[in-house]
Design a protein around this motif. Sequence first.
Motif, PDB file in Angstrom:
ATOM      1  N   VAL A 247       1.101  -1.554   0.151  1.00 20.03           N
ATOM      2  CA  VAL A 247       0.065   0.192   0.204  1.00 20.03           C
ATOM      3  C   VAL A 247       0.952   1.068   0.068  1.00 20.03           C
ATOM      4  O   VAL A 247       1.415   0.902   0.542  1.00 20.03           O
ATOM      5  CB  VAL A 247      -1.083   0.110   1.211  1.00 20.03           C
ATOM      6  N   VAL A 248       0.619   2.013  -1.454  1.00 17.64           N
ATOM      7  CA  VAL A 248       1.571   3.307  -1.026  1.00 17.64           C
ATOM      8  C   VAL A 248       0.724   4.471  -0.345  1.00 17.64           C
ATOM      9  O   VAL A 248      -0.376   4.270  -1.521  1.00 17.64           O
ATOM     10  CB  VAL A 248       2.072   3.298  -2.242  1.00 17.64           C
ATOM     11  N   SER A 249       0.660   5.336   0.525  1.00 17.05           N
ATOM     12  CA  SER A 249      -0.313   6.154   1.371  1.00 17.05           C
ATOM     13  C   SER A 249       0.138   7.765   0.924  1.00 17.05           C
ATOM     14  O   SER A 249       1.282   7.963   1.299  1.00 17.05           O
ATOM     15  CB  SER A 249      -1.038   5.800   2.106  1.00 17.05           C
ATOM     16  N   LEU A 250      -0.980   8.386  -0.174  1.00 17.63           N
ATOM     17  CA  LEU A 250      -0.048   9.504  -0.436  1.00 17.63           C
ATOM     18  C   LEU A 250      -0.920  10.299   0.330  1.00 17.63           C
ATOM     19  O   LEU A 250      -1.927   9.955   0.991  1.00 17.63           O
ATOM     20  CB  LEU A 250      -1.010  10.337  -2.174  1.00 17.63           C
ATOM     21  N   PRO A 251      -0.122  11.466   1.252  1.00 15.47           N
ATOM     22  CA  PRO A 251      -0.556  12.006   2.477  1.00 15.47           C
ATOM     23  C   PRO A 251      -1.804  13.241   2.231  1.00 15.47           C
ATOM     24  O   PRO A 251      -2.913  12.998   3.121  1.00 15.47           O
ATOM     25  CB  PRO A 251       0.817  13.264   3.041  1.00 15.47           C
ATOM     26  N   PHE A 252      -2.416  13.280   0.549  1.00 12.98           N
ATOM     27  CA  PHE A 252      -3.796  14.206   0.588  1.00 12.98           C
ATOM     28  C   PHE A 252      -4.040  13.405  -0.400  1.00 12.98           C
ATOM     29  O   PHE A 252      -3.044  13.440  -1.802  1.00 12.98           O
ATOM     30  CB  PHE A 252      -3.459  15.227   0.845  1.00 12.98           C
TER      31      PHE A 252
ATOM     32  N   CYS B 132      -4.627  13.891  -4.061  1.00 11.54           N
ATOM     33  CA  CYS B 132      -3.679  14.660  -4.769  1.00 11.54           C
ATOM     34  C   CYS B 132      -4.760  15.005  -6.413  1.00 11.54           C
ATOM     35  O   CYS B 132      -4.553  15.398  -7.160  1.00 11.54           O
ATOM     36  CB  CYS B 132      -2.425  13.792  -5.159  1.00 11.54           C
ATOM     37  N   SER B 133      -4.745  13.734  -7.056  1.00 16.59           N
ATOM     38  CA  SER B 133      -5.771  13.656  -7.800  1.00 16.59           C
ATOM     39  C   SER B 133      -5.367  11.989  -9.112  1.00 16.59           C
ATOM     40  O   SER B 133      -4.236  11.410  -8.085  1.00 16.59           O
ATOM     41  CB  SER B 133      -5.537  14.366  -9.041  1.00 16.59           C
TER      42      SER B 133
ATOM     43  N   SER C 202      -1.793  11.905 -10.161  1.00 24.74           N
ATOM     44  CA  SER C 202      -1.328  11.605  -9.659  1.00 24.74           C
ATOM     45  C   SER C 202      -0.421  10.392  -8.421  1.00 24.74           C
ATOM     46  O   SER C 202       0.351   9.991  -8.852  1.00 24.74           O
ATOM     47  CB  SER C 202      -1.089  12.830  -8.163  1.00 24.74           C
TER      48      SER C 202
ATOM     49  N   ILE D  25       0.701   7.846 -10.827  1.00 20.63           N
ATOM     50  CA  ILE D  25       1.751   8.341 -11.606  1.00 20.63           C
ATOM     51  C   ILE D  25       2.902   7.338  -9.986  1.00 20.63           C
ATOM     52  O   ILE D  25       4.166   7.184 -10.609  1.00 20.63           O
ATOM     53  CB  ILE D  25       2.155  10.027 -11.828  1.00 20.63           C
ATOM     54  N   THR D  26       2.374   7.683  -9.069  1.00 16.69           N
ATOM     55  CA  THR D  26       2.975   7.155  -7.583  1.00 16.69           C
ATOM     56  C   THR D  26       3.496   5.455  -8.516  1.00 16.69           C
ATOM     57  O   THR D  26       4.239   5.132  -8.158  1.00 16.69           O
ATOM     58  CB  THR D  26       2.283   7.235  -7.069  1.00 16.69           C
TER      59      THR D  26
ATOM     60  N   MET E 126       5.863   5.720 -11.116  1.00 12.88           N
ATOM     61  CA  MET E 126       7.794   5.001  -9.861  1.00 12.88           C
ATOM     62  C   MET E 126       7.392   3.945  -9.162  1.00 12.88           C
ATOM     63  O   MET E 126       8.448   3.108  -9.602  1.00 12.88           O
ATOM     64  CB  MET E 126       7.146   6.402  -8.838  1.00 12.88           C
ATOM     65  N   TYR E 127       6.697   3.223  -8.771  1.00 11.73           N
ATOM     66  CA  TYR E 127       6.688   1.902  -8.115  1.00 11.73           C
ATOM     67  C   TYR E 127       6.603   1.016  -8.997  1.00 11.73           C
ATOM     68  O   TYR E 127       8.150   0.009  -8.512  1.00 11.73           O
ATOM     69  CB  TYR E 127       5.382   2.057  -7.281  1.00 11.73           C
TER      70      TYR E 127
ATOM     71  N   GLU F 145      10.645   1.675 -10.610  1.00  8.17           N
ATOM     72  CA  GLU F 145      11.486   1.176  -9.691  1.00  8.17           C
ATOM     73  C   GLU F 145      11.589  -0.041  -9.505  1.00  8.17           C
ATOM     74  O   GLU F 145      12.496  -0.297  -8.962  1.00  8.17           O
ATOM     75  CB  GLU F 145      11.180   1.630  -8.029  1.00  8.17           C
TER      76      GLU F 145
END
Lengths: 119, 229
Positions: free
Chosen positions: B57-62, B64-65, B68, B71-72, B75-76, B79
């Motif tokens: 689980v990758v949790s954005l802090p707020f 974003c859209s 976004s 894109i996360t 990136m994951y 990587e």
Amino acid sequence: MAIERLSLVLLLFCFTMLAAVFYLIRKDHLKTQHALLFMILAIPLLPLSVSKNLQNSIAGILGIYYPPTAFFLVGFAFVLIILLYLLVAISGLSTQNKILAREVALLKAKIVEESLRFL
Amino acid sequence: MINGKYLVMMPAFNEAKSIAQAITEVRTYSPTIDIVVINDGSTDDTAAIAAESNVAVVSLPFNCSLGSAEITGFMYAAENKYDITFRVDADGQHIPGEIDTLAKPIINGEADMVIGSRQNYRFPLARKTGSLIFSLVVKLITGQRIPDCTSGFRAFNLAAINFLKNNYADDYAEVDSIISLTQAGFRVTEVPVAMRYRAGGNSYLSLWRSVEYMLKVILNILIKSFRRK
């Protein structure tokens, strides 16, 4: 007489705004980078607020019937420029904010993953 | 599916009602496939429920859209160097059994991004019209006919992922990504897939957001087409 009183009010307003900008920079509430545009735009308004000749010539060029209106027209144009500048700055900040949020989220997930590996 | 490193990425915003079921379905389809949930600042228990299902689980802090969050996910995937990444909705619309259909053109080396086109789906008239307009715009710019440009059920190879993590619109990116990938020389194709209606949660697209979506996408495409030249 009415124009003179108006000129005085405008002059006072310009000085107050400039003083406020200096104060905010000194207190570190405003970055010089952002204040610079404000000053570049506000300083030409000073002579325009007191000089009737300048008001008359600008009003003549632009075809404005009542010369003091030239001051407000120029002021309004400056406000629009500052607004656009601020919107560009906000867009940049929003993009940077989201990039940071993504990096933080991925790093946090990585930390959780690593800590689970050692359990 | 042939051997390789595969990832299912699920962007999710307040999908507590449907996320567990969506994860279970992917697990049933393939117990070994990696899953990452990109929690886009949900205010419900989406992240906790996803974590209980033993997925990353990758949790954005707020919030974003959607762009976004995607894109996360890119990136994951970049990587961790996944051969193929599948973008699957967390609301239960996308059927994991169709992942094979999406993967085929990439495995055969025929495409870099594959879009799952909705075949059995009845859109409201406004969205159907919007979809037709987007399809026309894509055809005009890229010369390619993609009838379901807005479908989020997609598969990407690593090259496409590496490109998109740096060149993906922050918002409303479905149509834009087809154009930017095609113009960068990537191959985009479409395959027909079956899809379900939402199981729960709220769609990103309310009526007002649909109109906003249309305007923003067309404006984005117009501006970018000038920039690209």
